[in-house]
Design an enzyme around this catalytic site. Structure first.
Site, PDB file in Angstrom:
ATOM      1  N   PHE A 151       0.854  -1.193   0.000  1.00  0.00           N
ATOM      2  CA  PHE A 151       0.000   0.000   0.000  1.00  0.00           C
ATOM      3  C   PHE A 151       0.882   1.232   0.000  1.00  0.00           C
ATOM      4  CE2 PHE A 151      -2.466   3.497   1.672  1.00  0.00           C
ATOM      5  CZ  PHE A 151      -3.601   3.407   0.885  1.00  0.00           C
ATOM      6  N   ASP A 242       9.026   2.603   1.899  1.00  0.00           N
ATOM      7  CA  ASP A 242       7.855   3.356   2.338  1.00  0.00           C
ATOM      8  C   ASP A 242       7.705   3.134   3.844  1.00  0.00           C
ATOM      9  OD1 ASP A 242       5.335   4.208   3.068  1.00  0.00           O
ATOM     10  OD2 ASP A 242       4.361   3.519   1.221  1.00  0.00           O
ATOM     11  N   LYS A 271       2.513   9.459   8.406  1.00  0.00           N
ATOM     12  CA  LYS A 271       1.561   9.261   9.507  1.00  0.00           C
ATOM     13  C   LYS A 271       2.044   9.769  10.870  1.00  0.00           C
ATOM     14  CE  LYS A 271      -1.349   5.573   7.677  1.00  0.00           C
ATOM     15  NZ  LYS A 271      -0.908   5.092   6.372  1.00  0.00           N
TER      16      LYS A 271
HETATM   17  C1  LIG Z   1      -1.148   5.374   4.962  1.00  0.00           C
HETATM   18  C2  LIG Z   1      -0.075   4.954   4.040  1.00  0.00           C
HETATM   19  C3  LIG Z   1       0.202   5.650   2.854  1.00  0.00           C
HETATM   20  C4  LIG Z   1      -0.657   6.798   2.376  1.00  0.00           C
HETATM   21  O1  LIG Z   1      -0.577   7.874   3.231  1.00  0.00           O
HETATM   22  P1  LIG Z   1      -1.623   9.100   3.043  1.00  0.00           P
HETATM   23  O2  LIG Z   1      -1.140  10.092   4.043  1.00  0.00           O
HETATM   24  O3  LIG Z   1      -2.986   8.558   3.326  1.00  0.00           O
HETATM   25  O4  LIG Z   1      -1.489   9.565   1.650  1.00  0.00           O
HETATM   26  C5  LIG Z   1       1.268   5.256   2.085  1.00  0.00           C
HETATM   27  N1  LIG Z   1       2.032   4.204   2.458  1.00  0.00           N
HETATM   28  C6  LIG Z   1       1.804   3.502   3.572  1.00  0.00           C
HETATM   29  C7  LIG Z   1       2.699   2.368   3.935  1.00  0.00           C
HETATM   30  C8  LIG Z   1       0.733   3.841   4.400  1.00  0.00           C
HETATM   31  O5  LIG Z   1       0.472   3.131   5.498  1.00  0.00           O
END
Ligand SMILES: *Cc1c(COP(=O)(O)O)cnc(C)c1O
Length: 420
Positions: A151, A242, A271
């Protein structure tokens, strides 16, 4: 009563009249929501508009690092908004420099770029990898490899990077240049790179989560990531991690990659970085200077307000020893969930995670879903979040106490006794 006591007393706040029906008429229908409206928080607790109290093991989805209304965060954002909250990147922004300095001093990165969300941070990393591929690696059509069940966000490039059809359906045409590989499978990765090479399609970067969050709380394997690092070292392919969900102490270490004994070339954050104030960041080794003035930008990115918030979070991480707390409370939580698993072997397949990101995995062969467990827990006063149809995710604030972890475990035990 002191102001703090007042804030903790539900009866002291006049109940706002809240109508879910009105809300649903005015707000776009992009979210499925649980039928409560949260109004107030303190530490790891939140209260809804009916005054009902919940223990918050969602933390805005792994975002409220310091919980709710933490005095250090409140003081920092209050002071900053009274001084200067937003100016353009046309000018030097001292708190942005301070934040970049902290991040580069405490990580493998040399430089930072600030934006507003995880998706935007990943977009930045994708652009950086592409410019590096074109200008340094001489790749005309650079490919970025990403993992199944990953994700990376909801923009067009990041849903394409997200190798899960449910996020892509009906939003095509997708962005070209992404190819998927299975997670934690080194042989498959080597094969894919070789096949692409053979077709004159060269890989510029590999984008992975150290632990897949949304995809089901799946930790990366040490040998896999070390193998990926080795391939990248041998070929010049960039390794982008990420860290949007697992960075900033979530795993018991400051960065997710520290669980894997490797360093990325680029990593992204969002986050937990400012504890719930919207921020994103892309961190990179020095080669990121391929991005020149005018190549990338964000109006709000790195403004004084969000940077002051992030600095307060990072300072508190150190002063309150939150990395240790994340590791220890995580061990306590997993130990308790393992005990629960042994009590309900027919319901629970696995407990997995690092630090304070953990998944309780329900058996595939039973009907019970993560949402059913989460609804029952919510009714019993505990907020949890799914990571797919079979995984119940636990991502409390990093300030969570031993007593609060015990209380959450008690509630899970009670809920499973009712459902099981
Ligand atoms: C939540 C998340 C995103 C997206 O972040 P947003 O602030 O909602 O755009 C991208 N990568 C990972 C691993 C995430 O958990």
């Amino acid at each position: 009563m002191s102001p703090t006591e007042l804030a903790q007393d539900p009866s002291a706040v006049s109940a706002q009249s809240f109508s879910a029906t009105n809300f649903d008429q005015d707000v776009m229908t992009t979210y499925g929501r649980f039928p409560i409206a949260l109004e107030r928080g303190q530490g790891c607790r939140v209260w809804d508009t009916d005054g009902q109290e919940y223990l918050d093991f969602v933390a805005g989805i792994a975002t409220c690092t310091l919980g709710h209304a933490h005095p250090a965060l409140v003081a920092a954002v209050t002071a900053q908004i009274q001084t200067l909250h937003h100016v353009s990147n046309l000018y030097y922004i001292p708190p942005q420099g301070d934040l970049a300095h902290w991040l580069t001093q405490h990580s493998c990165a040399d430089r930072a770029f600030f934006c507003n969300s995880g998706a935007e941070a990943n977009e930045g990393a994708i652009k950086l990898a592409r410019k590096y591929a074109h200008t340094v690696l001489n790749i005309e059509q650079p490919i970025i490899l990403t993992a199944d069940a990953s994700f990376h966000g909801r923009t067009l490039a990041t849903i394409t990077a997200t190798a899960q059809p449910k996020y892509q359906k009906n939003f095509d045409p997708l962005v070209p240049g992404f190819v998927y590989v299975p997670f934690n499978d080194l042989a498959a990765l080597k094969d894919k790179i070789a096949t692409l090479d053979h077709d004159q399609r060269r890989v510029a970067a590999i984008l992975l989560e150290p632990l897949q969050g949304e995809g089901g709380v799946r930790p990366g394997q040490l040998e896999y990531f070390q193998g990926v690092r080795q391939i990248c070292d041998q070929t010049g392919i960039l390794l982008i991690l990420d860290e949007v969900q697992v960075g900033i102490g979530r795993t018991g270490k400051l960065w997710g990659y520290q669980n894997l004994g490797i360093e990325p070339d680029v990593f992204t954050l969002a986050k937990g970085l400012a504890g719930g104030i919207p921020i994103g960041a892309m961190l990179s080794k020095e080669f990121c200077s391929v991005l020149q003035p005018g190549d990338h930008a964000s109006t709000f990115g790195g403004n004084p307000f969000v940077c002051a918030a992030a600095l307060a979070v990072l300072d508190t991480l150190e002063t309150e020893n939150l990395l240790d707390n994340s590791a220890q409370r995580g061990e306590q939580l997993r130990a308790g969930l393992h005990t629960i698993q042994s009590q309900y072997p027919n319901l629970i397949a696995e407990v997995r995670g690092w630090g304070l990101i953990n998944g309780l995995v329900l058996k595939d062969e039973i009907e019970l879903t993560s949402i059913e467990v989460i609804k029952a827990a919510m009714e019993a006063g505990l907020l949890l979040v799914p990571a797919g149809p079979k995984v119940v995710r636990f991502v409390p604030p990093l300030v969570v106490s031993e007593g609060e972890v015990d209380k959450a475990l008690q509630t899970v035990r009670k809920v499973l006794a009712e459902l099981g």
